[in-house]
Design a protein around this motif. Structure first.
Motif, PDB file in Angstrom:
ATOM      1  N   TYR A  26      62.676 -53.596  33.649  1.00  0.00           N
ATOM      2  CA  TYR A  26      63.130 -54.287  32.994  1.00  0.00           C
ATOM      3  C   TYR A  26      64.224 -53.902  31.692  1.00  0.00           C
ATOM      4  N   LYS A 245      54.538 -61.373  37.540  1.00  0.00           N
ATOM      5  CA  LYS A 245      55.656 -62.076  37.597  1.00  0.00           C
ATOM      6  C   LYS A 245      54.624 -64.299  37.515  1.00  0.00           C
ATOM      7  N   HIS A 250      60.725 -64.646  39.925  1.00  0.00           N
ATOM      8  CA  HIS A 250      61.273 -63.741  39.240  1.00  0.00           C
ATOM      9  C   HIS A 250      60.965 -64.497  37.273  1.00  0.00           C
ATOM     10  N   PHE A 251      60.702 -62.545  36.297  1.00  0.00           N
ATOM     11  CA  PHE A 251      60.249 -62.993  35.315  1.00  0.00           C
ATOM     12  C   PHE A 251      61.360 -63.858  34.118  1.00  0.00           C
ATOM     13  N   MET A 252      62.597 -64.048  34.936  1.00  0.00           N
ATOM     14  CA  MET A 252      63.854 -65.481  34.228  1.00  0.00           C
ATOM     15  C   MET A 252      62.798 -66.617  34.090  1.00  0.00           C
ATOM     16  N   GLU A 255      59.537 -67.297  32.575  1.00  0.00           N
ATOM     17  CA  GLU A 255      59.992 -67.454  31.177  1.00  0.00           C
ATOM     18  C   GLU A 255      60.444 -68.718  30.420  1.00  0.00           C
ATOM     19  N   GLU A 396      59.145 -60.439  26.757  1.00  0.00           N
ATOM     20  CA  GLU A 396      59.986 -61.093  27.750  1.00  0.00           C
ATOM     21  C   GLU A 396      61.177 -60.198  28.184  1.00  0.00           C
ATOM     22  N   GLY A 398      62.515 -60.015  31.725  1.00  0.00           N
ATOM     23  CA  GLY A 398      64.206 -60.561  32.068  1.00  0.00           C
ATOM     24  C   GLY A 398      64.702 -60.272  30.998  1.00  0.00           C
ATOM     25  N   TYR A 585      70.761 -69.679  35.869  1.00  0.00           N
ATOM     26  CA  TYR A 585      69.388 -68.795  36.935  1.00  0.00           C
ATOM     27  C   TYR A 585      70.210 -69.273  38.948  1.00  0.00           C
ATOM     28  N   ASP A 596      66.608 -60.377  37.105  1.00  0.00           N
ATOM     29  CA  ASP A 596      66.050 -59.942  36.623  1.00  0.00           C
ATOM     30  C   ASP A 596      66.993 -58.551  35.307  1.00  0.00           C
ATOM     31  N   GLN A 597      67.402 -58.279  36.216  1.00  0.00           N
ATOM     32  CA  GLN A 597      68.088 -56.600  35.918  1.00  0.00           C
ATOM     33  C   GLN A 597      69.753 -56.538  36.568  1.00  0.00           C
ATOM     34  N   LYS A 603      67.750 -54.404  28.922  1.00  0.00           N
ATOM     35  CA  LYS A 603      67.099 -55.221  27.925  1.00  0.00           C
ATOM     36  C   LYS A 603      66.857 -55.447  25.922  1.00  0.00           C
TER      37      LYS A 603
END
Ligand code: G6P
Length: 608
Positions: A26, A245, A250-252, A255, A396, A398, A585, A596-597, A603
């Motif tokens: 990430y 996750k 997605h992580f985003m 979050e 965090e 994402g 998103y 996410d990346q 990051k």
């Protein structure tokens, strides 16, 4: 940015290191590599691109090694090729090194090494360091690293292994985070605790100028001047669930949906309703010190800077204290005018961003109090500030910041209210704000339910090449942040503007192909914003409005409306940003982007 994982102990190192690297994905990277100590010497494998490629390279390679280092590289010196990827080795391939940071005097060192007969194979600054360690090697790996580092200028987090020293891992830090993980007859080294959280939560953070010598059963820390250090063991409170996750794509997205909880955490135990006042003991300031503050400097980068800009609008209006919001990269080099009663807040999710850290250190040198609004407990900023307020958003992952942003804004609203109560604000007004703060998490929950509606809007515009975001007052920085979210993850060009400024440039771009996102809430500038909307519509622009629940009138004047509930005017950014996060998103997903990346982004930006 770059990530480091190292291991010594009884477990098989290869799968453990690869998994550790994945936990660091990430942070942003463009190549990856690993060095393992085997019975026949060092085995090094590297590849450009994602960790998956490295895994393919390693497939079927059942190496029993229990000792090694691994790296994800975010290119600075030299392209992201296999050759330039880390680990780098010396000519005899007996020493391998991974490195985060930049060796600034690498050209001088390179000339020196070439004169001494070393052959340099890559364009990286890191390769120079491994040769320098070799050059200084006289039988002890730690001493060779120490002598080399004394010749180096720049920043580094490094991990070194050598086939001449099985079971020994040497790590050092200067300006680039590094942490030792303590296990049972095993030790880890990593640039970020998430790489080792699966195995241990007991850690020792290295400080700048420290070198650690790590074996399966022991570790010792000295400075580069060879002074022994007594390590301080700390416990990380983050859990494994928090860095996974948990069923989201997605992580985003995870979050974004965590925000009701993270916002509750940001205010938990900090609100005294009876006094109409937040309590922020971590600031380490007495009431009379708070009253004496003449000016506040909020310094940050990226999304954290946008939170700072909202903070300026809030604090100046609520507390009547003047606030400067400074890009950390500018502040650190521009000789700012600081008074003895000024206070600087460094705002940073990671607590490691190089420019923000440098800005804070510059202010400290000038003798002013430096406080942090930081997420990562134990991060460099958290440790170096005189006090501050943790935002408690949890990890965090994402790259595009979402939950950290809203928690930063919430904390800034706490600070604004506290300062205001120290001055002219009445208990009753304080109580009104506190009540509104307490309702925010539920209101965010309510807005998250509009996700399907936002997705439909996204479907209509996801092929657009440009977006404009407009807002006024407290919601002007929200427009900036909305545009940043979109551009970061969807690669669509997006600009945020104070709505009225549109007439001085961006209006030239407006036509039927230009979606314009306008934050048009029922606040004192509502009518002005409606005029700006009319200007867009007159030029065939498509308007997506973020409006206050119950505002029927606006629906007739724009193409789409997303409603948010009413709250105290000062807290509206906490709600108006949510649909913009969702819009970015959904658009990014529809465009097939790596949410996410995102390409080229990191990051935690630990280089200048
Ligand atoms: C990078 C990240 C952004 C972040 C910025 C500042 O650019 O991609 O999401 O806002 O750094 O990071 P910090 O950790 O200091 O908040």
């Amino acid at each position: 940015m770059c990530g480091i994982v190292g291991y010594v102990g009884p477990q098989k190192a290869m799968p453990l290191l690869v998994k550790g690297l994945k936990r660091l994905e990430y942070r942003g990277y463009d190549s990856a590599g690993i060095a393992l100590l085997t019975d026949t010497g060092l085995m090094v494998a590297k590849s450009a691109g994602k960790i998956k490629k490295l895994e393919e390279l390693l497939a079927g390679n059942n190496i029993g090694s229990t000792h090694g280092i691994a790296h994800t590289r975010w290119a600075t010196h030299g392209e992201p090729t296999q050759l330039n990827a880390h680990p780098h080795t010396d000519a005899t391939e007996e020493i391998a090194l991974v490195h985060n940071g930049i060796i600034e005097n690498y050209r001088t060192l390179r000339e020196f090494l070439v004169q001494k007969g070393f052959e340099i194979k890559t364009e990286t600054d890191t390769e120079i360091l491994v040769h320098l360690i070799r050059f200084n090697y006289k039988g002890c790996l730690t001493e060779a690293v120490r002598t080399a580092l004394n010749q180096v200028e720049g920043t580094y987090g490094i991990a070194v292994v050598s086939s001449l020293h099985p079971g020994v891992l040497v790590a050092a830090r200067m300006g680039s985070p590094l942490v030792i993980g303590l296990g049972d007859h095993e030790h880890f080294v990593a640039s970020d605790v998430s790489a080792m959280l699966e195995h241990t939560n007991r850690v020792v953070y290295l400080e700048d100028g420290e070198i650690a010598t790590v074996t399966p059963d022991d570790y010792s820390i000295t400075t580069i001047q060879n002074v022994q250090i007594t390590p301080q063991i700390e416990e990380v409170t983050w859990t494994l669930d928090q860095i996974e996750k948990g069923g989201y794509d997605h992580f985003m997205l995870k979050e974004i949906h965590e925000q009701p909880t993270t916002l509750r955490n940001a205010i938990r135990g900090r609100l005294s309703f009876d006094e109409g006042m937040p309590r922020l003991n971590g600031l380490n300031l007495q009431y009379d010190q708070l009253r004496k503050i003449q000016k506040i400097i909020l310094t940050a980068c990226g999304t954290s800077w946008h939170a700072g800009l909202i903070g300026k609008y809030m604090i100046e209006e609520l507390a009547r204290v003047s606030v400067d919001v400074e890009y950390a990269s500018e502040f650190r080099y521009r000789s700012p005018i600081l008074g003895k009663n000024d206070i600087l807040f460094a705002i940073s999710q990671s607590g490691e961003t190089t420019d923000t850290l440098a800005a804070m250190r510059e202010a400290k040198k000038r003798g002013i109090t430096c406080l942090g609004i930081v997420n990562v407990v134990g991060s460099t900023m958290a440790r170096e500030t005189d006090g501050g307020v943790y935002i408690h958003a949890g990890p965090e992952i994402g790259v595009a910041s979402t939950k950290a942003f809203t928690s930063q804004v919430m904390v800034l609203s706490l600070i604004g209210t506290l300062l205001a109560r120290m001055r002219q604000m009445s208990v009753q007004t304080g109580q009104e704000i506190i009540e509104a703060m307490q309702n925010i998490p539920d209101q965010v929950e309510q807005i998250l339910k509009t996700s399907d509606q936002v997705e439909k809007i996204a479907r209509e515009y996801y092929k657009s090449n440009n977006f404009l975001y407009l807002g006024r007052g407290l919601n002007y920085p929200v427009a900036l942040e909305g545009a940043l979210k979109l551009k970061e993850i969807s690669y669509i060009h997006a600009e945020g503007y104070p709505a009225a400024e549109m007439k001085h440039g961006p209006i030239a771009l407006i036509d039927e192909n230009m979606p314009v996102v306008v934050i048009a809430l029922k606040d004192p500038v509502y009518d002005k914003v409606m005029s700006n909307i009319a200007e867009v519509k007159a030029r065939n622009g498509n308007v997506i409005a973020i409006a206050t629940e119950g505002d029927k009138e606006i629906a007739e004047r724009v193409n789409h409306v997303i409603y948010i509930p009413e709250t105290n005017r000062f807290l509206t950014p906490l709600l108006s940003i949510i649909p913009l996060q969702l819009l970015a998103y959904h658009i990014a997903v529809m465009r097939g982007c790596h949410v996410d990346q995102p390409r080229n982004l990191a990051k935690s930006v630990t280089v200048e």
